[in-house]
Design an enzyme around this catalytic site. Structure first.
Site, PDB file in Angstrom:
ATOM      1  N   GLU A  33      62.081  57.901 -30.839  1.00 15.52           N
ATOM      2  CA  GLU A  33      62.415  57.153 -29.625  1.00 15.52           C
ATOM      3  C   GLU A  33      63.702  57.710 -29.031  1.00 15.52           C
ATOM      4  OE1 GLU A  33      60.941  54.628 -27.583  1.00 15.52           O
ATOM      5  OE2 GLU A  33      62.644  55.398 -26.450  1.00 15.52           O
ATOM      6  N   ARG A  35      65.223  56.481 -26.112  1.00 14.05           N
ATOM      7  CA  ARG A  35      66.102  55.455 -25.516  1.00 14.05           C
ATOM      8  C   ARG A  35      67.179  55.068 -26.516  1.00 14.05           C
ATOM      9  NH1 ARG A  35      63.942  52.144 -21.092  1.00 14.05           N
ATOM     10  NH2 ARG A  35      61.735  52.621 -20.944  1.00 14.05           N
ATOM     11  N   GLY A 115      60.596  63.384 -28.472  1.00 14.35           N
ATOM     12  CA  GLY A 115      59.755  64.198 -29.351  1.00 14.35           C
ATOM     13  C   GLY A 115      58.775  65.084 -28.603  1.00 14.35           C
ATOM     14  N   ILE A 182      53.556  43.042 -10.950  1.00 10.14           N
ATOM     15  CA  ILE A 182      55.006  43.260 -10.845  1.00 10.14           C
ATOM     16  C   ILE A 182      55.527  42.697  -9.527  1.00 10.14           C
ATOM     17  CG2 ILE A 182      56.812  45.022 -10.594  1.00 10.14           C
ATOM     18  CD1 ILE A 182      55.324  46.727 -12.605  1.00 10.14           C
ATOM     19  N   HIS A 443      46.233  14.132 -26.488  1.00  2.23           N
ATOM     20  CA  HIS A 443      46.599  13.551 -25.190  1.00  2.23           C
ATOM     21  C   HIS A 443      48.057  13.081 -25.272  1.00  2.23           C
ATOM     22  CE1 HIS A 443      46.256  11.360 -21.450  1.00  2.23           C
ATOM     23  NE2 HIS A 443      46.794  10.306 -22.049  1.00  2.23           N
TER      24      HIS A 443
HETATM   25  P1  NAI Z   1      49.071  46.546  -9.951  1.00  2.04           P
HETATM   26  O1  NAI Z   1      48.029  47.574 -10.142  1.00  2.04           O
HETATM   27  O2  NAI Z   1      48.962  45.234 -10.639  1.00  2.04           O
HETATM   28  O3  NAI Z   1      49.226  46.229  -8.385  1.00  2.04           O
HETATM   29  C1  NAI Z   1      49.513  47.228  -7.430  1.00  2.04           C
HETATM   30  C2  NAI Z   1      49.125  46.741  -6.053  1.00  2.04           C
HETATM   31  O4  NAI Z   1      49.623  47.661  -5.076  1.00  2.04           O
HETATM   32  C3  NAI Z   1      47.620  46.656  -5.838  1.00  2.04           C
HETATM   33  O5  NAI Z   1      47.292  45.370  -5.389  1.00  2.04           O
HETATM   34  C4  NAI Z   1      47.342  47.739  -4.793  1.00  2.04           C
HETATM   35  O6  NAI Z   1      46.271  47.414  -3.936  1.00  2.04           O
HETATM   36  C5  NAI Z   1      48.672  47.777  -4.036  1.00  2.04           C
HETATM   37  N1  NAI Z   1      48.935  49.045  -3.296  1.00  2.04           N
HETATM   38  C6  NAI Z   1      48.717  50.301  -3.750  1.00  2.04           C
HETATM   39  N2  NAI Z   1      49.068  51.208  -2.800  1.00  2.04           N
HETATM   40  C7  NAI Z   1      49.518  50.516  -1.724  1.00  2.04           C
HETATM   41  C8  NAI Z   1      50.008  50.874  -0.435  1.00  2.04           C
HETATM   42  N3  NAI Z   1      50.126  52.155  -0.052  1.00  2.04           N
HETATM   43  N4  NAI Z   1      50.377  49.896   0.436  1.00  2.04           N
HETATM   44  C9  NAI Z   1      50.277  48.597   0.074  1.00  2.04           C
HETATM   45  N5  NAI Z   1      49.822  48.195  -1.147  1.00  2.04           N
HETATM   46  C10 NAI Z   1      49.433  49.132  -2.038  1.00  2.04           C
HETATM   47  O7  NAI Z   1      50.432  47.307 -10.332  1.00  2.04           O
HETATM   48  P2  NAI Z   1      51.898  46.763 -10.679  1.00  2.04           P
HETATM   49  O8  NAI Z   1      52.098  45.369 -10.187  1.00  2.04           O
HETATM   50  O9  NAI Z   1      52.823  47.825 -10.202  1.00  2.04           O
HETATM   51  O10 NAI Z   1      51.901  46.724 -12.256  1.00  2.04           O
HETATM   52  C11 NAI Z   1      51.736  47.930 -13.020  1.00  2.04           C
HETATM   53  C12 NAI Z   1      51.142  47.651 -14.371  1.00  2.04           C
HETATM   54  O11 NAI Z   1      52.041  46.920 -15.167  1.00  2.04           O
HETATM   55  C13 NAI Z   1      49.858  46.856 -14.264  1.00  2.04           C
HETATM   56  O12 NAI Z   1      48.864  47.496 -15.023  1.00  2.04           O
HETATM   57  C14 NAI Z   1      50.195  45.523 -14.862  1.00  2.04           C
HETATM   58  O13 NAI Z   1      49.115  44.970 -15.566  1.00  2.04           O
HETATM   59  C15 NAI Z   1      51.385  45.833 -15.775  1.00  2.04           C
HETATM   60  N6  NAI Z   1      52.261  44.667 -15.831  1.00  2.04           N
HETATM   61  C16 NAI Z   1      51.838  43.548 -16.483  1.00  2.04           C
HETATM   62  C17 NAI Z   1      52.611  42.403 -16.485  1.00  2.04           C
HETATM   63  C18 NAI Z   1      52.091  41.186 -17.154  1.00  2.04           C
HETATM   64  O14 NAI Z   1      51.177  41.298 -17.971  1.00  2.04           O
HETATM   65  N7  NAI Z   1      52.614  39.989 -16.861  1.00  2.04           N
HETATM   66  C19 NAI Z   1      53.915  42.355 -15.809  1.00  2.04           C
HETATM   67  C20 NAI Z   1      54.219  43.559 -15.134  1.00  2.04           C
HETATM   68  C21 NAI Z   1      53.439  44.668 -15.157  1.00  2.04           C
END
Ligand code: NAI
Length: 464
Positions: A33, A35, A115, A182, A443
């Site tokens: 790692e 970081r 690595g 996100i 409940h």
């Molecule tokens: P995401 O894939 O969830 O969402 C990205 C969004 O951006 C989509 O709705 C897409 O249509 C839109 N988009 C793409 N290009 C665009 C454009 N040119 N103009 C406007 N909109 C556009 O990706 P996100 O939110 O960045 O997350 C990345 C990864 O991290 C995901 O796989 C997610 O599952 C994971 N993650 C999971 C979390 C959780 O489980 N709570 C928290 C944060 C991230």
């Protein structure tokens, strides 16, 4: 040169969990790692810090919106942003040190540095090369830029999730590009802290891939919380102007061009596998067309003895998916059976209310032409939810029309991220909706809404 049974590259949730399991199963284990701290994106700049900020900002929201209703009078708290960030950093520190403790406890060596794999069976870190019977790549992912768009990220004005967790001050305005996980989690944080948040999303619905009814309800609730949405908009340029940024987008319905200015722009348009510097091309490791490491059923790459898990391989980019793969690979390397049930991997969005999902959606079932039934129950009918101002949202269970077997569940409401797991366990055991409906639920709990949705798959919910 040290020699190991297994060297894992990357100490995120996939890598560190794999390492602990390997050590528990008697394998001599090391983790590479680079970081300063263990835990990868999730613990350092992802899941954990965002949850700290979501919690803090939710407390503020409760104070502002609900305290007076409960007879709690007085001035709402003011925000000390520096202290909020210090609290978040303290949470990160506790968690990353926790992994360091677990490494020591399990006698896992931390090889500090980045690595690379000069050949199968060898891992180089800095000047040293170590031998390993097996190598597991758990190198994770990094933010993806917007395909074909002109965007310069400086992590100050134009930020990814990493910069959004560490802004110098709370911005007055923020444009979030991407209505995914996100964008909505971080957008919620800043909206609660007083920022004018506008989400610009390419598609016509937020949270792609989720149940359509959940998407609509979720967007309506977020709008009520003050988030603005521009839907069907393709962002093509983000320009930095002194301490501001300008976002240019094209509306897909009529090709019209628009611009939005904001103090901060968050680019949240997805992530991509991080495999730089590993030497995979020279090794001849096969990749997918999307730049992921291709693996077989046993998570082995095209090169014998080199495995890969987590965000670097296909599948949802979720910490818990990586953890499960990490444990499964460890079992295989120890000569045991390793398995991941990809049909039962929950997804959670930690906004308020939370959103949680597992298995099939109505849309995916229709696509498959599979006959199903829907049991739905609103949190308005749940006494506990009403008592804590959390009546918005519902539980929806999808079950096979003939057999009643549970095929999926979608929850938007209080503690959805915890509630989903009783459905996950039920699905792992191949349960019918009736099995959940016949299980006594305490409940008053939010979990009664899950039982009610299961009852609604049969003769009907009680409180509907
Ligand atoms: P995401 O894939 O969830 O969402 C990205 C969004 O951006 C989509 O709705 C897409 O249509 C839109 N988009 C793409 N290009 C665009 C454009 N040119 N103009 C406007 N909109 C556009 O990706 P996100 O939110 O960045 O997350 C990345 C990864 O991290 C995901 O796989 C997610 O599952 C994971 N993650 C999971 C979390 C959780 O489980 N709570 C928290 C944060 C991230």
């Amino acid at each position: 040169m040290a020699s190991y049974d297994v060297i894992i590259i990357g100490a995120g949730p996939g890598g560190y969990v794999c390492a602990i399991r390997c050590a528990q199963l008697g394998l001599k284990t090391a983790v590479v790692e680079g970081r300063e701290t263990l835990g990868g994106t999730c613990l350092n700049v992802g899941c954990i810090p965002s949850k700290a900020l979501l919690h803090a900002s939710h407390m503020l929201h409760e104070a502002e919106q609900n305290f007076e209703k409960m007879g709690l009078k007085g001035k709402s708290p003011s925000v000390d942003w520096k202290q909020m960030l210090a609290y978040k950093d303290e949470v990160i520190g506790q968690n990353t040190k926790g992994i360091e403790f677990l490494f020591k406890k399990n006698k896992i060596d931390w090889l500090k540095g980045w690595g690379s794999i000069p050949e199968a069976g060898k891992v180089t870190v800095g000047e040293e090369t170590h031998e390993a019977r097996n190598i597991v790549i758990a190198s994770g992912s990094e933010p993806a830029s917007i395909p074909g768009a002109d965007v310069a990220i400086d992590e100050k004005v134009v930020v990814t999730s990493t910069g959004a967790l560490d802004l110098g001050k709370i911005p007055k305005s923020m444009v979030v590009i991407g209505g995914g996980v996100i964008g909505l989690e971080m957008g919620s944080v800043y909206a609660r802290l007083g920022t004018k948040v506008t989400v610009v999303e390419y598609l016509d619905a937020i949270t792609p891939g989720m149940d359509g009814e959940v998407q609509k309800t979720f967007q309506r609730i977020l709008k009520k919380q003050g988030l603005d949405f521009v839907m069907g908009a393709a962002v093509h340029t983000v320009q930095t102007l002194k301490a501001k940024a300008r976002v240019a987008y094209r509306l897909r319905k009529d090709d019209s061009e628009h611009e939005l200015d904001a103090d901060v722009v968050l680019v949240a348009t997805g992530r991509k596998p991080y495999t730089e510097g590993l030497g995979l091309a020279d090794l001849g490791v096969e990749m997918t067309p999307r730049g992921q490491i291709a693996v077989g059923k046993d998570w082995q790459t095209s090169v014998k003895g080199i495995y890969a898990i987590g965000d670097a391989i296909p599948g949802p980019m979720l910490a818990h998916k990586a953890e499960d793969e990490g444990m499964a690979v460890a079992e295989l390397l120890a000569g045991r059976h390793g398995h991941v049930n990809y049909g039962v991997i929950p997804g959670v969005i930690y906004t308020h209310p939370e959103v949680a999902t597992v298995g099939e959606t109505e849309e995916s079932l229709k696509e498959q032409g599979r006959a199903y039934k829907v049991g739905k129950f609103s949190f308005m009918g749940n006494g506990r939810a009403k008592a804590v101002f959390a009546g918005d949202g519902f539980v929806k269970i999808l079950a096979d029309k003939e057999t009643d077997r549970i095929l999926g569940a979608h929850v938007i409401g209080p503690s959805a991220g915890d509630l989903i797991h009783e459905v996950c366990v039920a699905m792992e055991f191949g349960a019918a909706a009736e099995d959940l409906a016949l299980t006594c639920h305490a409940h008053p709990t939010f979990s009664e809404a899950v039982r009610e949705a299961a009852l609604a798959c049969g003769d009907g919910a009680i409180h509907a």
